[in-house]
Design a protein around this motif. Structure first.
Motif, mmCIF file in Angstrom:
data_model
loop_
_atom_site.group_PDB
_atom_site.id
_atom_site.type_symbol
_atom_site.label_atom_id
_atom_site.label_comp_id
_atom_site.label_asym_id
_atom_site.label_seq_id
_atom_site.Cartn_x
_atom_site.Cartn_y
_atom_site.Cartn_z
ATOM 1 N N ARG A 35 0.674 -1.390 0.158
ATOM 2 C CA ARG A 35 0.369 -0.195 0.205
ATOM 3 C C ARG A 35 0.745 1.374 -0.009
ATOM 4 O O ARG A 35 0.572 2.010 -0.519
ATOM 5 C CB ARG A 35 -0.494 -0.045 0.927
ATOM 6 N N GLY A 36 1.878 1.107 0.742
ATOM 7 C CA GLY A 36 2.862 2.306 0.996
ATOM 8 C C GLY A 36 3.651 2.447 -0.890
ATOM 9 O O GLY A 36 3.396 3.862 -1.410
ATOM 10 N N GLU A 37 3.715 1.803 -1.263
ATOM 11 C CA GLU A 37 4.639 1.517 -2.164
ATOM 12 C C GLU A 37 3.408 1.611 -3.647
ATOM 13 O O GLU A 37 3.875 2.867 -4.412
ATOM 14 C CB GLU A 37 5.332 0.875 -2.863
ATOM 15 N N ALA A 38 2.243 1.126 -3.525
ATOM 16 C CA ALA A 38 1.721 1.743 -4.982
ATOM 17 C C ALA A 38 0.118 2.658 -5.318
ATOM 18 O O ALA A 38 0.419 3.140 -5.370
ATOM 19 C CB ALA A 38 1.150 -0.259 -5.261
ATOM 20 N N THR A 39 0.025 2.762 -3.307
ATOM 21 C CA THR A 39 -1.554 2.858 -2.608
ATOM 22 C C THR A 39 -0.468 4.936 -2.892
ATOM 23 O O THR A 39 -1.537 5.249 -4.040
ATOM 24 C CB THR A 39 -2.188 2.374 -2.426
ATOM 25 N N LEU A 40 0.146 4.630 -2.216
ATOM 26 C CA LEU A 40 0.405 6.139 -1.645
ATOM 27 C C LEU A 40 1.351 6.998 -2.084
ATOM 28 O O LEU A 40 1.116 8.247 -2.218
ATOM 29 C CB LEU A 40 0.577 5.876 -0.094
ATOM 30 N N THR A 41 2.348 6.529 -3.102
ATOM 31 C CA THR A 41 3.433 7.094 -3.825
ATOM 32 C C THR A 41 2.817 7.043 -4.736
ATOM 33 O O THR A 41 3.783 7.800 -5.401
ATOM 34 C CB THR A 41 4.650 5.904 -3.551
#
Length: 125
Positions: free
Chosen positions: A15-21
């Motif tokens: 989620r941190g890498e794909a959804t938020l960044t």
């Protein structure tokens, strides 16, 4: 894995890498990286809103805990923390919820974060 929060940890890592960044890369592109004549305010605004809507999951997760999973600081916090650092860089941090703002304060006050920032400044100079 024997870790009870292993699934949650995996979710936050992705989620941190794909959804938020990801949506912030579009904001960065169309507000700072493209030449003035190629900047697209509507695209930047739309993707900023996408990021902020996804950030609500972080707000909910932090409602009853200090870190995202396992009751301690993990690599999941590093991944989501990078997204928050990028939000700070592109000027979206003023829209953080109180929970996310407090989390960002905890993350950015960690000794390793401060050491990395200091090393980055030394290298840049």
């Amino acid at each position: 894995m024997d870790e009870p929060d292993y699934g949650l940890w995996l979710d936050w890592m992705h989620r941190g890498e794909a959804t938020l960044t990801f949506p912030q890369t579009i904001v960065l592109r169309y507000t700072q990286l493209e030449p003035e004549e190629r900047r697209v305010k509507q695209a930047a605004d739309d993707y900023a809103q996408w990021f902020l809507s996804r950030l609500r999951h972080v707000t909910r997760a932090l409602a009853d805990r200090e870190w995202l999973c396992a009751g301690r600081f993990t690599m999941a916090d590093v991944c989501v923390g990078y997204a928050l650092l990028l939000a700070h860089t592109v000027g979206l941090d003023h829209k953080f919820s109180p929970e996310v703002a407090a989390y960002w304060e905890r993350l950015s006050a960690r000794p390793a974060f401060l050491a990395a920032k200091a090393a980055q400044n030394v290298k840049a100079a």
